[in-house]
Design an enzyme around this catalytic site. Structure first.
Site, short mmCIF file in Angstrom:
data_model
loop_
_atom_site.label_atom_id
_atom_site.label_comp_id
_atom_site.label_asym_id
_atom_site.label_seq_id
_atom_site.Cartn_x
_atom_site.Cartn_y
_atom_site.Cartn_z
N CYS A 73 0.87 -1.18 0.00
CA CYS A 73 0.00 0.00 0.00
C CYS A 73 0.91 1.22 0.00
O CYS A 73 1.72 1.38 0.92
CB CYS A 73 -0.87 -0.03 1.26
SG CYS A 73 -1.91 1.42 1.48
N CYS A 115 -1.08 3.65 -6.55
CA CYS A 115 -1.93 3.07 -5.51
C CYS A 115 -2.15 1.62 -5.94
O CYS A 115 -2.41 1.35 -7.12
CB CYS A 115 -3.25 3.81 -5.43
SG CYS A 115 -4.54 2.95 -4.48
N1 DGL Z 1 -4.02 0.65 -1.84
C1 DGL Z 1 -3.64 1.84 -1.19
C2 DGL Z 1 -2.39 2.49 -1.81
O1 DGL Z 1 -1.62 1.82 -2.48
C3 DGL Z 1 -4.60 2.91 -0.87
C4 DGL Z 1 -6.05 2.80 -0.93
C5 DGL Z 1 -6.70 3.58 0.20
O2 DGL Z 1 -6.95 4.78 0.03
O3 DGL Z 1 -6.93 2.96 1.21
O4 DGL Z 1 -2.15 3.64 -1.64
#
Ligand code: DGL
Length: 255
Positions: A75, A186
């Protein structure tokens, strides 16, 4: 159990980190992985940094109690909020994060115009700002926070009219601007790659950091002599703060 045969923890705010997990499984098919998605508290990208840091540390602490030999923060948002602290806390195992893949994007061509799609928190984080500064002389980078985009993936909507409308509205201002590459900053967004490509057009190269992250984990495990010595296909265990999301995680792993 021998440390080298413990699973690697893979963490995300929801189902998006599966885009990193699938690269990990491809590259290291003999390893076991323990994935946890915190969909109950998603999105992280519109929260305050302190809150994301706390959630990330807490979730990873719970995962670590089960016995793990490495941590992948799959993430971008949680990486920018918590990776430094995690590295201070877990010194005897590799701790690998993910950040927007700017480097390969600026290599595209001289003075490329690169659009970086990420959560609002990621594009404002100090870590990202210094990453952009590093490449500033070599390319034009345009960061674009995308509130509301990860929600499509969380809902399992990887195509359709509503998504198309959202993307057209979001990307319209950049369609005539000669964009050479789009960085998916993301981990939810790689599941929307086809739809983003459709809107941006076939000439735009779309990149994400998941393969680089998988290679980095393998390098770090090897350096610490932690690659498994078992010769059987690895297992993936999914856990979710919304358990009903587990079938979606399994589906995304096969995407
Ligand atoms: N999957 C997450 C990232 O790579 C973020 C998604 C969220 O906003 O929770 O930033």
């Amino acid at each position: 159990m021998e440390k080298r045969n413990l699973p690697v923890a893979v963490f995300d705010s929801g189902v998006g980190g599966v885009s990193v997990l699938r690269e990990l499984v491809k590259l290291m098919p003999l390893e076991d992985f323990f994935y946890f998605g915190d969909s109950l508290h998603a999105p992280y990208g519109t929260k305050k940094t302190e809150e994301v840091r706390e959630l990330t540390l807490e979730n990873i602490k719970r995962m670590a109690r089960r016995g793990i030999k490495g941590i992948v923060v799959a993430c971008n948002t949680a990486t920018s909020a918590a990776i430094t602290l995690l590295r201070e806390q877990y010194t005897d195992i590799p701790v690998v994060g993910i950040e927007p893949a700017l480097k390969p994007a600026v290599m595209e061509k001289e003075h490329a115009r690169v659009l970086v799609l990420a959560t609002p928190m990621t594009v404002h984080a100090g870590k990202f700002v210094s990453l952009m500064e590093r490449f500033a002389g070599r390319a034009t980078m345009i960061p674009l926070g995308c509130p509301g985009l990860m929600e499509f993936v969380e809902a399992g909507k990887l195509e359709g009219e509503e998504l198309e409308r959202y993307l057209k509205k979001l990307l319209y201002p950049y369609l005539s601007g000669g964009i050479d590459a789009v960085v998916l900053g993301c981990t939810h967004y790689p599941f929307l790659r086809n739809e983003i490509q459709k809107v941006m057009g076939p000439g735009v190269h779309i990149l994400d950091g998941s393969q680089g992250t998988a290679r980095e984990l393998r390098r770090r495990l090897a350096a610490m002599d932690l690659l498994t010595d078992r010769q059987r296909p690895g297992e993936v265990i999914f856990e979710e703060s919304i358990p009903e999301k587990i079938p979606l995680c399994r589906f995304l792993l096969g995407c």
